[in-house]
Design an enzyme around this catalytic site. Structure first.
Site: not given
Ligand SMILES: *[C@@H]1O[C@H](CO)[C@@H](O)[C@H](O)[C@H]1NC(C)=O
Ligand SMILES: *[C@@H]1O[C@H](CO)[C@@H](O)[C@H](O)[C@H]1NC(C)=O
Length: 448
Positions: A102, A322
């Site tokens: 993440d 991301d």
């Protein structure tokens, strides 16, 4: 002769120790795609990726406007909520964990024994009592005060232990104690072999609640804060290289990237493209912002004012890169222009899905050949990302038919643009934290 041999041996030893010293700073781990082992059809893979991307972007956005509810309707039951898991082990002897990669959060945590409320996982829970190198952090340690929410544990937790609670924008939450232990970073072929680093801080989550359905045991934080793995390992850079998403090969992740290693990737025929990483002073999102300036479809640069992509002073808008989003997500108005340009410049018929299962723009391909589709170029500050077809078109066979379908792997979303990992396949992506630069270079990620 003897003398020359000795000198050669000496040189060899010298070379070996220098190499070892260079590599000492590099931690290599591997990531696996969350759908890799599920035996799904390509259509299912596309549907699941689209559903995940929508929920991820909703979650990232809700992180900025506290109180906004995430619509759970974007979730379909049983669809994982993330894209990649990294594999490592904690403790002595090492106990395996697999964590969500993440880039949007900092704390690394895994579910621990004795568990009060845990989601189900395939691996056994981490057992602190089974590790000789495990240590509990007392609550007066700075690292404890760095956390958004922490307190001093009472008897039940162990006197004066650092107790944390860490919440995500979708209201998932982990609560437990902050500890340190040795981490072993797995090789693809040996889950508990590889480099060991002692004394890394992590959360032992004993009360974990939320949407955790990706076969993870916790989360690995790769964002910009002090507690994230890149920060704790004091590396100036990290990189990942995602192998073909529909395949099963593991993807290398490097913490500390040797300069020559990155250059060798570039030698594989591609140019290095670099763009600045921007910090947002006002955004609550501790993510990696870059500056997207425009988009070209085929021969047309879409008429989008640059302000559409700009990071606003109140922290809204902007573009992030991301690891946790599958498909690139663009503001609705931009997406509509992109879709219209694709339709206008493609001779193929638009595919009207029989069920509403695939919401992407799709074209029917009457034969098994791959007719041309317009090219797609993302114009970043200082970099041009001319995407290979397989990084924006997703192909699958039509059930029962003779032809196939090709879909644009891009989503329409809110004002935050997200460069997802479908668009980053077979690119070595370098996060140069020391110089605030993000670089891309085409690579065969299964050969790195
Ligand atoms: C879940 O993780 C376990 C342990 O690594 C692995 O054996 C299993 O294949 C994974 N399941 C899926 C569906 O990925
Ligand atoms: C990553 O950081 C290390 C340590 O500062 C540096 O030696 C290396 O050249 C960097 N790698 C790249 C690819 O920039």
């Amino acid at each position: 002769m003897k003398m020359i041999e000795k000198i050669l041996l000496l040189l060899l030893l010298l070379a070996v120790t220098t190499a070892a010293r260079c590599e000492a700073a590099t931690v290599r781990l591997h990531a696996t795609h969350t759908d890799a082992a599920r035996g799904l059809s390509k259509r299912e893979l596309l549907q699941r990726m689209a559903a995940r991307s929508k929920s991820r972007s909703a979650r990232l956005l809700s992180g900025r406007a506290v109180g906004t509810r995430v619509d759970p309707g974007v979730y379909t039951d049983g669809v994982p909520d993330t894209e990649y898991l990294v594999h490592m082990a904690i403790g002595t002897p090492p106990q395996r964990v697999q964590l969500i990669l993440d880039t949007g959060s900092d704390l690394t945590w895994t579910q621990c024994r004795p568990c009060m409320s845990c989601f189900s996982q395939t691996l056994p829970h981490f057992d602190p009592s089974g590790s000789t190198t495990f240590a509990v952090h007392p609550c007066d340690m700075p690292v404890c005060r760095d956390l958004p929410w922490s307190s001093c544990g009472e008897q039940r937790w162990g006197a004066r232990t650092c107790v944390y609670s860490y919440a995500y924008a979708d209201r998932s939450i982990t609560t437990g104690h902050v500890d340190s232990d040795t981490f072993t970073f797995a090789n693809a072929d040996d889950p508990i072999g590889g480099a060991s680093v002692p004394g890394l801080t992590f959360g032992c989550g004993v009360f974990n609640n939320g949407v955790f359905s990706s076969n993870e045991t916790g989360i690995a934080g790769f964002a910009r804060g002090a507690l994230s793995l890149p920060s704790q390992l004091k590396v100036d850079n990290f990189s990942y290289c995602f192998t073909t998403i529909t395949g099963t090969e593991p993807s290398p992740v490097l913490l500390g990237v040797p300069a020559n290693f990155y250059h060798n990737t570039a030698g594989a025929g591609g140019f290095v493209q670099s763009t600045a990483l921007i910090r947002s002073p006002s955004s609550q999102l501790n993510a990696y912002y870059i500056s997207l300036k425009g988009i070209t479809v085929g021969t047309t640069r879409l008429p989008i004012p640059e302000s559409v992509f700009a990071l606003k002073e109140d922290g809204t808008g902007g573009t992030i890169v991301d690891s946790g989003t599958g498909m690139t997500t663009l503001p609705e108005a931009v997406y509509n222009l992109l879709r219209d340009a694709f339709v206008a410049q493609t001779t193929l018929p638009v595919h009207k899905p029989s069920s509403s299962s695939v919401s992407q723009l799709c074209f029917s391909m009457p034969t098994r050949e791959k007719p041309d589709v317009p090219r797609l170029v993302l114009h970043l500050e200082g970099a041009t990302l001319d995407l290979p077809r397989e990084n924006y078109m997703f192909e699958f066979e039509e059930a029962g038919g003779s032809g196939s379908i090709t879909c644009l792997a891009i989503n329409s979303g809110d004002d935050l643009s997200i460069i997802g990992n479908f668009q980053q396949q077979n690119m070595h992506v370098l996060y140069d934290l020391a110089n605030n630069m993000l670089s891309f270079v085409p690579a065969q990620c299964n050969k790195l």
